[in-house]
Motif scaffolding. Sequence first.
Motif, short mmCIF file in Angstrom:
data_model
loop_
_atom_site.label_atom_id
_atom_site.label_comp_id
_atom_site.label_asym_id
_atom_site.label_seq_id
_atom_site.Cartn_x
_atom_site.Cartn_y
_atom_site.Cartn_z
N PRO A 119 0.84 -1.19 0.00
CA PRO A 119 0.00 0.00 0.00
C PRO A 119 0.88 1.25 0.00
CG PRO A 119 -0.67 -1.54 1.72
CD PRO A 119 0.62 -2.05 1.14
N ALA A 120 0.38 2.30 -0.61
CA ALA A 120 1.16 3.53 -0.71
C ALA A 120 1.66 3.95 0.67
CB ALA A 120 0.30 4.63 -1.32
N GLY A 121 2.98 4.05 0.77
CA GLY A 121 3.58 4.50 2.01
C GLY A 121 3.62 3.48 3.12
N LYS A 122 3.12 2.27 2.89
CA LYS A 122 3.11 1.26 3.94
C LYS A 122 3.72 -0.05 3.42
CE LYS A 122 0.27 -1.10 7.25
NZ LYS A 122 -0.87 -1.96 7.28
N PRO A 123 4.98 -0.30 3.77
CA PRO A 123 5.63 -1.52 3.30
C PRO A 123 5.01 -2.77 3.94
CG PRO A 123 7.12 -0.21 4.66
CD PRO A 123 5.85 0.55 4.55
N LEU A 124 5.13 -3.88 3.24
CA LEU A 124 4.61 -5.16 3.75
C LEU A 124 5.49 -5.69 4.87
CD1 LEU A 124 3.88 -7.00 0.39
CD2 LEU A 124 2.19 -6.19 2.03
N PRO A 125 4.90 -6.10 5.99
CA PRO A 125 5.69 -6.76 7.02
C PRO A 125 6.23 -8.08 6.45
CG PRO A 125 3.52 -6.12 7.86
CD PRO A 125 3.50 -5.94 6.38
N ALA A 126 7.54 -8.25 6.51
CA ALA A 126 8.18 -9.41 5.88
C ALA A 126 9.05 -10.17 6.88
CB ALA A 126 9.04 -8.95 4.71
N ALA A 127 8.85 -11.47 6.94
CA ALA A 127 9.72 -12.33 7.73
C ALA A 127 10.86 -12.74 6.81
CB ALA A 127 8.96 -13.55 8.23
N VAL A 128 12.02 -12.13 7.00
CA VAL A 128 13.18 -12.42 6.17
C VAL A 128 14.05 -13.41 6.95
CG1 VAL A 128 15.12 -11.47 4.88
CG2 VAL A 128 13.04 -10.09 5.21
N PHE A 129 13.96 -14.67 6.54
CA PHE A 129 14.67 -15.72 7.24
C PHE A 129 16.13 -15.79 6.81
CE2 PHE A 129 10.23 -16.95 7.47
CZ PHE A 129 10.10 -17.26 8.81
N GLU A 130 16.96 -16.34 7.69
CA GLU A 130 18.38 -16.49 7.39
C GLU A 130 18.55 -17.33 6.13
OE1 GLU A 130 21.93 -17.02 10.29
OE2 GLU A 130 21.28 -19.04 9.74
N ILE A 131 19.48 -16.91 5.29
CA ILE A 131 19.77 -17.65 4.07
C ILE A 131 20.29 -19.03 4.45
CG2 ILE A 131 21.35 -17.74 2.09
CD1 ILE A 131 21.08 -14.63 2.02
N GLU A 132 19.79 -20.02 3.74
CA GLU A 132 20.18 -21.40 3.98
C GLU A 132 21.26 -21.81 2.97
OE1 GLU A 132 18.24 -25.89 4.06
OE2 GLU A 132 16.97 -24.18 3.60
N LEU A 133 22.28 -22.49 3.43
CA LEU A 133 23.32 -23.00 2.55
C LEU A 133 23.11 -24.49 2.34
CD1 LEU A 133 26.02 -22.73 0.99
CD2 LEU A 133 27.17 -23.20 3.17
N VAL A 134 22.97 -24.89 1.09
CA VAL A 134 22.90 -26.31 0.73
C VAL A 134 24.22 -26.61 0.04
CG1 VAL A 134 21.68 -28.07 -0.59
CG2 VAL A 134 20.40 -26.20 0.47
N ASP A 135 25.11 -27.25 0.76
CA ASP A 135 26.48 -27.46 0.30
C ASP A 135 26.69 -28.91 -0.10
OD1 ASP A 135 29.21 -27.59 -0.14
OD2 ASP A 135 29.75 -26.57 1.72
N THR A 136 26.82 -29.14 -1.39
CA THR A 136 27.10 -30.50 -1.88
C THR A 136 28.53 -30.60 -2.41
OG1 THR A 136 26.20 -29.94 -4.06
CG2 THR A 136 24.68 -30.92 -2.48
N SER A 137 29.36 -29.62 -2.06
CA SER A 137 30.73 -29.58 -2.57
C SER A 137 31.65 -30.59 -1.90
CB SER A 137 31.33 -28.18 -2.38
OG SER A 137 31.57 -27.93 -1.00
N GLY A 138 31.29 -31.02 -0.71
CA GLY A 138 32.18 -31.90 0.03
C GLY A 138 33.27 -31.16 0.77
N GLU A 139 33.29 -29.83 0.64
CA GLU A 139 34.29 -29.03 1.34
C GLU A 139 33.84 -28.82 2.79
OE1 GLU A 139 34.59 -25.41 -0.89
OE2 GLU A 139 35.17 -26.47 -2.71
N ALA A 140 34.80 -28.68 3.67
CA ALA A 140 34.48 -28.45 5.08
C ALA A 140 33.87 -27.07 5.26
CB ALA A 140 35.76 -28.57 5.92
N SER A 141 32.91 -26.96 6.18
CA SER A 141 32.34 -25.64 6.47
C SER A 141 33.35 -24.86 7.31
CB SER A 141 31.01 -25.77 7.19
OG SER A 141 31.18 -26.42 8.42
N SER A 142 33.19 -23.54 7.27
CA SER A 142 34.15 -22.70 7.98
C SER A 142 33.42 -21.58 8.71
CB SER A 142 35.14 -22.09 6.99
OG SER A 142 34.47 -21.19 6.13
N GLN A 143 34.13 -20.94 9.59
CA GLN A 143 33.58 -19.78 10.29
C GLN A 143 33.27 -18.67 9.28
OE1 GLN A 143 32.55 -19.62 13.38
NE2 GLN A 143 31.89 -17.50 13.14
N ALA A 144 34.11 -18.53 8.27
CA ALA A 144 33.88 -17.51 7.24
C ALA A 144 32.55 -17.76 6.53
CB ALA A 144 35.03 -17.50 6.23
N GLN A 145 32.21 -19.01 6.32
CA GLN A 145 30.94 -19.36 5.66
C GLN A 145 29.76 -18.92 6.53
OE1 GLN A 145 31.31 -21.79 2.71
NE2 GLN A 145 29.65 -20.40 2.26
#
Length: 171
Positions: free
Chosen positions: A26-52
């Motif tokens: 609506p004009a001037g009224k943004p939609l309330p949005a539940a923005v969930f944390e991005i999910e990582l689907v890792d099929t690379s076989g690489e180890a996860s890291s703190q940087a990830q």
Amino acid sequence: MPRLNPLLIALMTATGLVTSPAFAAPAGKPLPAAVFEIELVDTSGEASSQAQKERIEATTAALREKLTETGYFQPVDLAPASGKIAGLKSCEQCLLGVAKDMGAEVAVLGKVNKISTLILSMDITVRDVSDGKVTARGTADIRGDNDRSWLRGMEWLVQHRIIPQENRAPR
């Protein structure tokens, strides 16, 4: 390999086809949005890291900020439901229930599919919490498992696939 280029172009075009945003704040009224944390689907076989983990957090925070800047969305505070959300990551229908409980009208779900350090794709989907229907969706290939490529992919998706076409910045 002359058919490879047209085939790749057709594939890229097909993945670029998205449902056009069916929401209208609506004009001037943004939609309330539940923005969930991005999910990582890792099929690379690489180890996860703190940087990830930090990359996921930073890209999610940047996604919330970018969506707010569009004027179409106002992220709701999901902290009170963090314990419940942690066990529901891969269950979109379950997350829609949480979004509704938190007062959101739409749920924004992001996923990065990591095939290797070089080959990744990012999906962002906006769903109406009342019926679960997709109101906007986009997929982008990103090259490089680093902060810059994740942020550029997310920004491109918000600008070119998530916000309504008539409000996109000119190229």
